[in-house]
Scaffold this active site. Structure first.
Site, PDB file in Angstrom:
ATOM      1  CB  SER A   1      -8.444   0.919   6.049  1.00 23.81           C
ATOM      2  OG  SER A   1      -9.131   2.141   6.105  1.00 23.81           O
TER       3      SER A   1
ATOM      4  CB  SER B   1      -7.797   3.732   3.031  1.00 23.13           C
ATOM      5  OG  SER B   1      -6.989   3.142   4.043  1.00 23.13           O
TER       6      SER B   1
ATOM      7  CE  LYS C   1      -3.903   1.947   2.679  1.00 19.54           C
ATOM      8  NZ  LYS C   1      -4.751   1.707   3.858  1.00 19.54           N
TER       9      LYS C   1
END
Length: 529
Positions: free
Chosen positions: A230, A206, A126
């Site tokens: 997330s 996210s 990420k």
């Protein structure tokens, strides 16, 4: 490297790699089929290897006896990124050293000196996880200059374990902690990540790019991060597995923060086995990969699971949970309905506490990077850069955090103490009262349509108790509402990560709910709009 150069970089790395003549991938591995519009993916790492379904132990077995190399595996994933990612926009950067790392792994395999279960396995990170050789932006142009000076601790652990760092995945900008009504999967750096199952639907956030890339089989595993939902929400909405570990099990040093009291990185994969093996490398505990795999069992007999139904997620999700409970009961589990207490109070307190913690923690992080040096400068940057407003202009959460009470304030400290107490009691008391091995709930509703003007449609309460408590939670595919995946979220007590993964493996084995995405442009259904 900008988003537009991903395909070119992938092609250049593949063309210049050490191996050639790799056989073609079949249509099933590419996710092709009726209604699919996926282009040919170009390459398979070896005959008989289906990247959609192969596990790390199967890959390692092939590498051990010489029928597969990490270089070939890495090239295959790069080819898939080149051909498939233009549809979903999940990958931001390709590591310039990926094939070099793969070649080094091949040499270790030939010598019989492998470093563990992730040696030679391609991993996506990420884009809020620091990497010294690639940008780390949290999706924001404010951090798009020089890369961090050092890797995050978790990246160092991956490199030492021989993993191939394949690249960086797009994410919801600032982990969805900028605007009051954000759009998950959008960032000014990477644009909008799409859900691979239905392209006009949202991937949740996210860890949007990490989850979408795995659904599309663009890497073997990925790293996500979570403050509340997330990891697990994108996992559920993209039909993969995601573990939010116990707080502190994975180092957060070098990860763009929201709150040290809740933040954690965690593994994401297409199956529980790969998720567990990745945790064994990331973890600060002494549990080894052997311990993690040894705990796996396909039996649910005698397991007690508390079903938290959450009918607010809609009748179709509730019906899926009824079917899920029935299948678990047929496998020998005892499923009882539960409602964890204190949820309204947790919802009331969590956000104000996070505002204070974000102000403290983002200031500390920005002090390590070039660009804005604190939250006030970051707010000013956003106001002066219109590129940051192309999906949504607001930064209400930043502005509220700037004026929030400091974390030295007694009222804040009382609020965080109450949050910790009530969140842990909500799980501990429920499990004790019903003698449970885990609590299960729907991870997510069917994916809503992506709409920058409206923002997300994502009031999803299931992730909050474990997120606030710092306890582990694991999303496993449960099934579909039409074409859209829904996960079942399992949660348990503090540091029960390995036991939760074992239970998750048994649930996964019973439900067998994973299927390849078809990249449909749209669907017409009763799912949220």
């Amino acid at each position: 490297m900008g988003k537009r150069s991903i395909a070119a970089m992938s092609a250049a790395l593949v063309a210049g790699s050490l191996l050639a003549g790799v056989p073609e991938v079949g249509a099933q591995a590419a996710g092709q089929g009726p209604g699919s519009s996926v282009p040919p993916t170009g390459a398979s790492p070896a005959p008989g290897v289906d990247l959609d379904t192969v596990t790390i132990p199967q890959l390692q077995a092939r590498m051990a006896h010489g029928s597969l190399t990490s270089s070939a595996l890495t090239r295959a994933y790069l080819r898939r990124i080149e051909n498939i990612d233009p549809k979903i926009h999940s990958v931001l950067h390709i590591s310039p050293t990926a094939l070099r790392e793969a070649a080094a792994s091949d040499a270790r395999h030939r010598r019989g000196e492998t470093l563990g279960p992730l040696d030679g396995i391609p991993v996506l990170l990420k884009d809020n996880v620091n990497t010294r050789d690639m940008p780390t932006t949290a999706g924001s142009l404010a951090l798009a200059g020089s890369p961090p000076r050092t890797d995050a601790v978790l990246v160092t652990r991956l490199r030492r374990a021989g993993a191939v760092i394949l690249g960086k995945a797009n994410m919801s900008e600032w982990a969805n902690f900028r605007a009051a009504k954000p759009t998950s999967g959008w960032s000014a750096v990477g644009g909008q990540t799409n859900n691979p199952y239905v392209l006009d639907r949202n991937p949740c956030g996210s860890s949007s790019g990490s989850a979408a890339a795995l659904a599309a089989s663009l890497a073997q595993v990925a790293i996500g991060t979570e403050t509340d939902g997330s990891i697990v929400c994108p996992a559920g909405m993209n039909g993969i597995v995601g573990l939010k570990p116990s707080l502190g099990l994975v180092s957060q040093r070098g990860v763009v923060p929201i709150s040290a009291e809740q933040d954690t990185a965690g593994p994401m994969a297409r199956n529980v086995t790969d998720t567990a093996l990745t945790l064994s490398v990331l973890s600060e505990s002494r549990e080894t990969a052997k311990d993690v795999l040894a705990s796996h069992s396909t039996s649910l007999r005698g397991k007690r699971i508390g079903l938290w139904r959450l009918p607010s997620l809609g009748p179709e999700v509730d019906a899926l949970m009824t079917r899920t409970a029935s299948r678990l009961r047929k496998a020998g589990a005892v499923v009882v309905e539960v409602t964890p207490p204190y949820q309204a109070r947790l919802a009331e307190l969590e956000f104000p506490a996070l505002l204070s913690e974000f102000h403290r923690d983002i200031n500390a992080y920005l002090g390590t990077r070039e660009g804005p040096r604190n939250l006030a400068e970051l707010i000013a940057f956003n106001r002066s850069h219109p590129e940051e407003h192309t999906c949504f202009a607001g930064q209400e959460l930043f502005e509220q955090a700037l004026t929030a009470p400091p974390t030295t304030d007694p009222a804040y400290r009382a609020m965080r103490a109450e949050l910790k107490d009530l969140s842990r009691r909500s799980i501990d008391e429920t499990m004790a009262d019903h003698r449970l091995d885990a609590i299960a709930s729907p991870t997510n509703p069917p994916a809503w349509t992506t709409d920058c003007a409206r923002g997300d449609n994502d009031v999803i309460p299931s992730s909050t108790p474990a997120a606030v408590a710092g306890y582990p939670s694991l999303s496993v595919p449960a099934g579909f509402v039409g074409e859209l995946p829904v996960g079942v979220l399992l949660m348990a007590g503090d540091r029960q990560d390995v036991k939760l993964l074992s239970l998750g493996a048994a649930v996964e084995h019973r439900l067998k709910a994973w299927r390849t995405p078809r990249y449909l442009p749209t669907v017409f259904s009763s799912a949220p709009h």
